[in-house]
Each structure stands twice: as C-alpha cells, then as structure tokens.
Design a protein around this motif. Structure first.
Motif, mmCIF file in Angstrom:
data_model
loop_
_atom_site.group_PDB
_atom_site.id
_atom_site.type_symbol
_atom_site.label_atom_id
_atom_site.label_comp_id
_atom_site.label_asym_id
_atom_site.label_seq_id
_atom_site.Cartn_x
_atom_site.Cartn_y
_atom_site.Cartn_z
ATOM 1 N N ARG A 37 0.826 -1.210 0.000
ATOM 2 C CA ARG A 37 0.000 0.000 0.000
ATOM 3 C C ARG A 37 0.861 1.262 0.000
ATOM 4 O O ARG A 37 0.550 2.232 -0.683
ATOM 5 C CB ARG A 37 -0.916 0.018 1.214
ATOM 6 C CG ARG A 37 -2.045 -0.973 1.127
ATOM 7 C CD ARG A 37 -2.928 -0.862 2.333
ATOM 8 N NE ARG A 37 -3.978 -1.871 2.313
ATOM 9 C CZ ARG A 37 -4.861 -2.022 3.254
ATOM 10 N NH1 ARG A 37 -4.831 -1.242 4.315
ATOM 11 N NH2 ARG A 37 -5.778 -2.951 3.171
ATOM 12 N N LEU A 38 1.950 1.254 0.769
ATOM 13 C CA LEU A 38 2.842 2.403 0.809
ATOM 14 C C LEU A 38 3.496 2.626 -0.547
ATOM 15 O O LEU A 38 3.618 3.761 -1.008
ATOM 16 C CB LEU A 38 3.922 2.207 1.883
ATOM 17 C CG LEU A 38 4.922 3.354 2.035
ATOM 18 C CD1 LEU A 38 4.209 4.641 2.446
ATOM 19 C CD2 LEU A 38 5.989 2.980 3.043
ATOM 20 N N PHE A 39 3.894 1.557 -1.225
ATOM 21 C CA PHE A 39 4.481 1.678 -2.555
ATOM 22 C C PHE A 39 3.475 2.260 -3.544
ATOM 23 O O PHE A 39 3.809 3.176 -4.315
ATOM 24 C CB PHE A 39 4.972 0.319 -3.056
ATOM 25 C CG PHE A 39 5.451 0.354 -4.469
ATOM 26 C CD1 PHE A 39 6.676 0.898 -4.786
ATOM 27 C CD2 PHE A 39 4.659 -0.154 -5.489
ATOM 28 C CE1 PHE A 39 7.118 0.955 -6.092
ATOM 29 C CE2 PHE A 39 5.090 -0.119 -6.801
ATOM 30 C CZ PHE A 39 6.328 0.441 -7.107
ATOM 31 N N VAL A 40 2.270 1.752 -3.537
ATOM 32 C CA VAL A 40 1.237 2.242 -4.467
ATOM 33 C C VAL A 40 0.907 3.702 -4.174
ATOM 34 O O VAL A 40 0.761 4.513 -5.101
ATOM 35 C CB VAL A 40 -0.023 1.352 -4.397
ATOM 36 C CG1 VAL A 40 -1.173 1.967 -5.165
ATOM 37 C CG2 VAL A 40 0.288 -0.033 -4.919
ATOM 38 N N PHE A 47 3.308 10.263 -9.495
ATOM 39 C CA PHE A 47 2.709 10.397 -10.818
ATOM 40 C C PHE A 47 1.840 11.657 -10.897
ATOM 41 O O PHE A 47 1.891 12.393 -11.884
ATOM 42 C CB PHE A 47 1.861 9.154 -11.135
ATOM 43 C CG PHE A 47 1.210 9.212 -12.485
ATOM 44 C CD1 PHE A 47 1.950 8.978 -13.634
ATOM 45 C CD2 PHE A 47 -0.141 9.509 -12.596
ATOM 46 C CE1 PHE A 47 1.341 9.026 -14.879
ATOM 47 C CE2 PHE A 47 -0.748 9.570 -13.835
ATOM 48 C CZ PHE A 47 -0.002 9.321 -14.980
ATOM 49 N N ILE A 48 1.072 11.922 -9.866
ATOM 50 C CA ILE A 48 0.209 13.115 -9.858
ATOM 51 C C ILE A 48 1.053 14.384 -9.853
ATOM 52 O O ILE A 48 0.768 15.333 -10.595
ATOM 53 C CB ILE A 48 -0.759 13.072 -8.658
ATOM 54 C CG1 ILE A 48 -1.797 11.968 -8.870
ATOM 55 C CG2 ILE A 48 -1.440 14.412 -8.457
ATOM 56 C CD1 ILE A 48 -2.673 11.709 -7.671
ATOM 57 N N CYS A 49 2.099 14.407 -9.036
ATOM 58 C CA CYS A 49 2.976 15.594 -8.996
ATOM 59 C C CYS A 49 3.674 15.800 -10.338
ATOM 60 O O CYS A 49 3.740 16.923 -10.850
ATOM 61 C CB CYS A 49 4.014 15.450 -7.889
ATOM 62 S SG CYS A 49 3.314 15.562 -6.250
ATOM 63 N N PHE A 50 4.194 14.749 -10.924
ATOM 64 C CA PHE A 50 4.897 14.851 -12.215
ATOM 65 C C PHE A 50 3.923 15.293 -13.309
ATOM 66 O O PHE A 50 4.255 16.153 -14.121
ATOM 67 C CB PHE A 50 5.521 13.506 -12.571
ATOM 68 C CG PHE A 50 6.327 13.540 -13.829
ATOM 69 C CD1 PHE A 50 7.581 14.125 -13.842
ATOM 70 C CD2 PHE A 50 5.829 12.980 -14.996
ATOM 71 C CE1 PHE A 50 8.331 14.163 -15.007
ATOM 72 C CE2 PHE A 50 6.570 13.017 -16.154
ATOM 73 C CZ PHE A 50 7.826 13.607 -16.156
#
Length: 55
Positions: A37-40, A47-50
């Motif tokens: 869960r931490l990885f996801v 991904f959202i920030c990029f």
C-alpha cells in the motif's frame, strides 16, 4: 491433564508454537500488505505531482 482453551493452537506441533496465538500469521500478512500500500501510494503521489508539473 489441563488444557488452555484460548492460548493453544492444536495445529502447532512444537511446544513453543503452541503458546503463540493462532493469529500470528494473519498479522504478518497484514504487515506485508502495508508495504504494498505504501508503494502504491508513493507511486500515485509521484505520478500526480509529475503530471501536474508537466501540464
């Protein structure tokens, strides 16, 4: 012979394992699930920030 009804696990053959609660394996699986869960969560946040900075 007196038996502990709550603290023993009949499937365990070793005397030390009989004293452990039967939910020990379920807790270990839950800990492994937290790593995934931490990885996801980290991947999604990156991904959202990029994606935000790109557009």
């Amino acid at each position: 012979m007196r038996r502990r009804l709550v603290l023993t696990n009949e499937a365990a053959r070793h005397p030390f394992r009989r004293t452990l609660p039967p939910l020990a394996k379920a807790r270990q699986r839950r800990d492994d699930d937290q790593d995934i869960r931490l990885f996801v969560l980290s991947f999604t946040a990156f991904f959202i920030c990029f994606y935000t900075f790109l557009f």
